[in-house]
Scaffold this motif. Sequence first.
Motif, mmCIF file in Angstrom:
data_model
loop_
_atom_site.group_PDB
_atom_site.id
_atom_site.type_symbol
_atom_site.label_atom_id
_atom_site.label_comp_id
_atom_site.label_asym_id
_atom_site.label_seq_id
_atom_site.Cartn_x
_atom_site.Cartn_y
_atom_site.Cartn_z
ATOM 1 N N VAL A 262 0.843 -1.199 0.000
ATOM 2 C CA VAL A 262 0.000 0.000 0.000
ATOM 3 C C VAL A 262 0.876 1.247 0.000
ATOM 4 C CG1 VAL A 262 -1.729 1.297 1.299
ATOM 5 C CG2 VAL A 262 -1.896 -1.197 1.138
ATOM 6 N N THR A 263 1.907 1.232 0.856
ATOM 7 C CA THR A 263 2.824 2.367 0.900
ATOM 8 C C THR A 263 3.532 2.533 -0.441
ATOM 9 O OG1 THR A 263 3.185 1.972 3.249
ATOM 10 C CG2 THR A 263 4.802 3.346 2.115
ATOM 11 N N ALA A 264 3.998 1.421 -1.009
ATOM 12 C CA ALA A 264 4.698 1.487 -2.295
ATOM 13 C C ALA A 264 3.783 2.050 -3.381
ATOM 14 C CB ALA A 264 5.189 0.101 -2.683
ATOM 15 N N THR A 265 2.538 1.613 -3.379
ATOM 16 C CA THR A 265 1.598 2.103 -4.393
ATOM 17 C C THR A 265 1.411 3.614 -4.272
ATOM 18 O OG1 THR A 265 0.436 -0.015 -4.449
ATOM 19 C CG2 THR A 265 -0.766 1.908 -5.247
ATOM 20 N N GLN A 266 1.309 4.102 -3.061
ATOM 21 C CA GLN A 266 1.139 5.542 -2.874
ATOM 22 C C GLN A 266 2.375 6.303 -3.346
ATOM 23 O OE1 GLN A 266 -1.624 7.207 -2.036
ATOM 24 N NE2 GLN A 266 -2.599 5.192 -2.147
ATOM 25 N N MET A 267 3.546 5.773 -3.088
ATOM 26 C CA MET A 267 4.783 6.425 -3.539
ATOM 27 C C MET A 267 4.846 6.491 -5.065
ATOM 28 S SD MET A 267 7.543 4.706 -0.970
ATOM 29 C CE MET A 267 7.787 5.325 0.698
ATOM 30 N N LEU A 268 4.372 5.433 -5.708
ATOM 31 C CA LEU A 268 4.367 5.417 -7.174
ATOM 32 C C LEU A 268 3.294 6.351 -7.732
ATOM 33 C CD1 LEU A 268 4.863 1.578 -7.464
ATOM 34 C CD2 LEU A 268 6.440 3.272 -8.414
ATOM 35 N N LYS A 269 2.147 6.381 -7.096
ATOM 36 C CA LYS A 269 1.079 7.264 -7.565
ATOM 37 C C LYS A 269 1.484 8.733 -7.463
ATOM 38 C CE LYS A 269 -3.283 6.421 -6.820
ATOM 39 N NZ LYS A 269 -4.581 6.071 -6.196
ATOM 40 N N SER A 270 2.282 9.038 -6.440
ATOM 41 C CA SER A 270 2.700 10.430 -6.274
ATOM 42 C C SER A 270 3.696 10.855 -7.348
ATOM 43 C CB SER A 270 3.340 10.613 -4.897
ATOM 44 O OG SER A 270 4.635 10.024 -4.863
ATOM 45 N N GLY A 271 4.330 9.877 -8.001
ATOM 46 C CA GLY A 271 5.311 10.176 -9.033
ATOM 47 C C GLY A 271 6.714 10.375 -8.499
ATOM 48 N N GLU A 272 6.857 10.346 -7.187
ATOM 49 C CA GLU A 272 8.201 10.532 -6.634
ATOM 50 C C GLU A 272 9.076 9.309 -6.935
ATOM 51 O OE1 GLU A 272 10.260 12.299 -2.633
ATOM 52 O OE2 GLU A 272 8.147 11.808 -2.649
ATOM 53 N N TYR A 273 8.458 8.143 -6.957
ATOM 54 C CA TYR A 273 9.136 6.929 -7.420
ATOM 55 C C TYR A 273 8.472 6.507 -8.724
ATOM 56 C CZ TYR A 273 11.822 6.446 -3.172
ATOM 57 O OH TYR A 273 12.720 6.647 -2.162
ATOM 58 N N GLN A 274 9.274 5.921 -9.611
ATOM 59 C CA GLN A 274 8.739 5.636 -10.953
ATOM 60 C C GLN A 274 8.660 4.155 -11.306
ATOM 61 O OE1 GLN A 274 11.909 7.397 -11.015
ATOM 62 N NE2 GLN A 274 11.259 9.526 -11.087
ATOM 63 N N ALA A 275 9.278 3.290 -10.505
ATOM 64 C CA ALA A 275 9.306 1.872 -10.884
ATOM 65 C C ALA A 275 9.324 1.000 -9.637
ATOM 66 C CB ALA A 275 10.533 1.583 -11.742
ATOM 67 N N HIS A 276 9.023 -0.282 -9.840
ATOM 68 C CA HIS A 276 8.990 -1.259 -8.738
ATOM 69 C C HIS A 276 9.620 -2.552 -9.256
ATOM 70 C CE1 HIS A 276 7.426 -3.769 -5.462
ATOM 71 N NE2 HIS A 276 7.048 -2.670 -4.845
ATOM 72 N N THR A 277 10.249 -3.298 -8.347
ATOM 73 C CA THR A 277 10.829 -4.580 -8.753
ATOM 74 C C THR A 277 9.750 -5.559 -9.183
ATOM 75 O OG1 THR A 277 12.631 -4.279 -7.177
ATOM 76 C CG2 THR A 277 12.262 -6.503 -8.010
ATOM 77 N N GLU A 278 8.729 -5.718 -8.354
ATOM 78 C CA GLU A 278 7.601 -6.603 -8.675
ATOM 79 C C GLU A 278 6.464 -6.278 -7.728
ATOM 80 O OE1 GLU A 278 8.167 -10.727 -7.904
ATOM 81 O OE2 GLU A 278 6.361 -11.334 -8.977
#
Length: 545
Positions: A262-278
């Motif tokens: 959930v935290t990772a998804t929010q970080m990606l939605k904010s655009g501050e992070y752009q990618a995830h391992t899986e």
Amino acid sequence: MNRTTRDTAGLTRRGVLKFGLGSVVAATAFGSGARIVMAQEGQVLKAINPAFNQDWSPLRGGGVPYRWNSVWNASPMYFNDKGEIQPYVIAEWAPNADFTVWTLKLNPDAKFADGSAITAADVKGSWELSAMPATKNQRIDQVLANVAGYAAVKDGTATDISGVVANDDGSLTVTLSGPDPIFFQRLGNHIAPIVKVSVARGADGNEVPDWFLGANGATSGPFMMEALDLDAGTVAWVPNPNFFGPAPKLARIELTAVEDNVTATQMLKSGEYQAHTELVTSTMVQDLGADFAAGPTIPTSQHFWFNATRAPMDDPKVREALILAVDRDGLIKASFPDGPHKKTDTVMNSVPGAEDPAFVPYPFDPEKAKALLAESSYGGPEKLPKIMFVGISSPANEAAAQYIAEQWRQNLGITAVDMKPQQDQYAGPDQNAVQIFRDDVGTRVPDAPSYLAGSIASGSGNAQGKMGGYKNDTVDAKVAEALAKPVDDPARIALAQEAQRAFRDDFMFIPWYAQTMSRWANANVAGMEKNLDWQIVAPWSISIN
């Protein structure tokens, strides 16, 4: 290169997760300079890792760090996103007439990060190092199992693979213990990447601890590892100035561990992070968009496997009843309502021959399922032991397992069902009584018999472990015969299809989905396409728009 194991700025990883703020993670993990680099150079990929991995050796052949191998290590060859093999460290390959001896020629421009040439001795040594028992490479059998002399290295009685001979700096001869028409395809992956053996391997043949740390230039990919902080869960890579392929477009890659989806998804939605391992959640597409989840369908599929040695799976009628009682159209909707994965009826997918007109899928037939359960040695739902799942380790897995359990409750009256991520999380007798294992099977080569050899043939880890020693002589014979056929012989595919049909009739699994190899990157990130081996196809082309 810097490596640290201390807490950074006094903020623990749990503390980071508690706050769940991307800005805190970025400032803490990489310092205020991270934002300055972003402003100055523009092309900094900030990615999220789902675990605090403690071992980043590129020679493990599996695990989460393996997903990033292609960023900083070159492989012999690789497959593009269309499943076509491409040269890399090895530029040419040719077999003898009976496919038992292969001649490999190196790219004369291939170099390590320190600027030294990659030689045939480095290729041979990288394979030997990956085969050594202490290296604990999870998948090296998939590359070298048929090479003469490999078994002696794998069992610890030798350090030299006798079947691999460096003819000179630029070529090798590989002798196999038996014909293999697709041996060249088995080299097209980063299971055993090419590393500088004089740095990575000690005098006893084993891996030098942490050899890849420090500015030693012993890796060969488009980027070099610059910093690693195990406690903070951060890794940083910068471009390799001596990379022999196209110049990387990114100025830097920064990876930060965030365990909570959930935290990772929010970080990606904010655009501050752009990618995830899986990132595997049922709402991935809804949360992050179709581009984030998009990718090619690869030769990997996810299923629920039955262990037929454990009650009540020891009765074929019970197994058939449990399969026929599940509406599998509903199963895929419950687990991936918006994709990207697709329902499948078969074990093998996305290889030539996967589409088999003669294959009859399991039907959804609750009435027949109920009748079969009544006819079984258990006589009905009330006499069944508790049915237990393992491998339920992500939100999507949990959604699927719960859907199956509900289908059994509604259609068969079964209520005693339990599920956990791992078998050791069951206590007492239950620990050795688990009957259903959720897991993926697949192949690193686009080949039907190879797919089945690694998933349903009796020698496969899946058959021996998750299916409790499953063995069907017809399946084994047809897979073995298929493997010996040349790639262009139609019988190679026909025999594999016959083997898959024979397996179907043993009722050993609930088919689930054929896997899409998602980009796991926001729409503004280009070049994150991955292949059937989880390699980023062209990591030098990653850019942020």
